[in-house]
Design a protein around this motif. Structure first.
Motif, PDB file in Angstrom:
ATOM      1  N   THR A 189       0.839  -1.198   0.000  1.00 39.68           N
ATOM      2  CA  THR A 189       0.000   0.000   0.000  1.00 39.68           C
ATOM      3  C   THR A 189       0.877   1.253   0.000  1.00 39.68           C
ATOM      4  N   GLY A 190       0.573   2.164  -0.917  1.00 38.97           N
ATOM      5  CA  GLY A 190       1.352   3.389  -1.032  1.00 38.97           C
ATOM      6  C   GLY A 190       2.491   3.310  -2.020  1.00 38.97           C
ATOM      7  N   SER A 194       6.320   4.381  -5.420  1.00 39.52           N
ATOM      8  CA  SER A 194       6.483   5.811  -5.163  1.00 39.52           C
ATOM      9  C   SER A 194       7.672   6.332  -5.949  1.00 39.52           C
ATOM     10  N   ASN A 203       8.084  -3.271  -2.785  1.00 41.47           N
ATOM     11  CA  ASN A 203       8.400  -1.879  -2.459  1.00 41.47           C
ATOM     12  C   ASN A 203       9.465  -1.408  -3.444  1.00 41.47           C
TER      13      ASN A 203
END
Length: 405
Positions: free
Chosen positions: A349-350, A353, A373
């Motif tokens: 989640t997130g 990036s 990630n």
């Protein structure tokens, strides 16, 4: 069920336009490479161990002879060839109360030699009802020790194919200890139960002798037996170098279908960019691992959770996903174009990036699982997972494999 799964998988790959050729495989349809399926390119040492007691019957022996020859077919290279390493040597042992070597691993030098020799050796049963499989396996073990392990083919996979009409599991006739010893030396055992009226427990007994998933019964018909044994040979001929893990349908089930993919978790923390370079030196055509689907992701996680080479919680390891020229792509062997990220994703989640500064990807533990990630390619040391092609009928591995043993 596993054979049906393998056939459906192959059909799907064909429909999708995927094929393998030597080491030039490219996952054009976003699937992992299957094991090679070219029977003409088998490279194995095989010994057929055949029950020739009266319980097998003359008709049964004739069926076995036809079955053995149909398994290999007219295009399989039988024998040895100094100019073509993709050959299969075929030995023959018969057993009843005792075992007899009918052909050593160097006798048949063509499929025609095998045809004449096998039909001649399996023309009639012995005059005894006694049938002790352990004698046949003992002789096969000796033949491998004398003719295979210490030869120039020492790195070839070895297979025993057992055809039996009876199985005696009681000491001192129990064949299980010898079977386990063979399997511990990386010999694959295929068993075919030749069911007879009144047979009790034959298939169950032989399943304890066979390698996982390699126990079959003749009651399903000769055609099916041929295909099942062929698939077992192709799976036996699909293997990884030492210290690499064969990717298969289930990490916990050794009988699940193998893929033509090998994985190597490396517990030496490096930044993503260094891990990418390091993977290319691990083996031919090796690279940082792909996770095209959840099954592959879970398989890799299971390898880490198994404590492979010291992996410990919290798990963090680099994989081959990275941001290049405006797109997320998977690392591939040198000289091949990267593959765009497609249907399945596993982002935390997130994430992702800011790929401009964090263009590599690591799996990082989140609860009981791991999630993707994106990380800096020069700033976040972690363990990593490498991937390469398996050795199989579409990708011959030379004696360098032997040197890594």
């Amino acid at each position: 069920m596993k054979i049906v799964e393998m056939k459906l998988h192959t059909i799907l790959l064909t429909l999708l336009g995927v094929f393998t050729c030597s080491a030039d495989y490219s996952p054009l349809s976003y699937v992992d490479r299957p094991c090679g399926t070219d029977l003409s390119n088998l490279w194995l040492d095989v010994i057929a161990v055949v029950d020739n007691s009266r319980g097998m019957t003359n008709k049964g022996l004739s069926y076995v002879a036809s079955s053995i020859l149909s398994v290999f077919g007219e295009n399989t290279r039988i024998g040895s060839n100094a100019f073509e390493p993709r050959t299969t040597r075929l030995g023959l042992v018969t057993y009843n109360s005792v075992a007899t070597q009918k052909a050593d691993l160097n006798q048949y030098q063509s499929i025609e030699d095998a045809h004449n020799g096998i039909f001649g050796a399996l023309s009639t049963t012995a005059d005894t009802t006694e049938s002790y499989l352990f004698t046949g396996l003992e002789l096969a073990e000796k033949m491998f020790n004398d003719q295979s392990f210490n030869s120039t083919r020492a790195y070839y996979k070895r297979v025993v194919i057992v055809y039996a009409s009876e199985y005696n599991r009681y000491a001192p006739f129990d064949a299980r200890p010898i079977a386990e010893r063979l399997k511990l030396t990386d010999v694959h055992i295929i068993t075919v139960a030749y069911e007879q009226p009144g047979s009790v427990g034959l298939l169950n007994g032989l399943s304890q002798i066979a390698s996982p998933g390699f126990s079959f019964s003749s009651e399903y018909g000769a055609g099916n037996i041929v295909e099942e044994v062929q698939n077992a040979l192709l799976q036996s001929n699909c293997f990884c170098p030492r210290d690499w893990i064969q990717y298969r349908g289930s990490y916990s089930d050794p009988a699940s279908i193998r893929y033509g993919v090998c994985l190597q978790p490396v517990n030496v923390p490096k930044v993503w960019a260094a891990a990418k370079i390091e993977c290319t030196h691990r083996w031919n055509d090796s690279h940082l691992a792909t996770e095209f689907n959840q099954a592959k992701h879970e398989f890799i996680l299971s390898a880490a959770q198994g404590g492979y080479l010291g992996f410990k919680q919290p798990y963090q390891y680099h994989i081959g996903l990275n941001f290049v020229n405006g797109a997320w792509v998977w690392d591939q062997p040198a000289g091949q174009p990267p593959v765009n990220l497609q249907s399945w994703s596993n982002w935390q989640t997130g994430f992702p990036s800011s790929p401009s500064s964090q263009s590599g990807v690591s799996n990082i533990q989140s609860g009981v699982t791991t999630k993707w990630n994106n990380v800096g390619t020069f700033t976040t040391p972690a363990s990593y997972i490498c991937e390469t092609y398996s050795c199989d009928t579409d990708n011959y591995c030379d004696s360098r494999y032997m040197k890594t043993k």
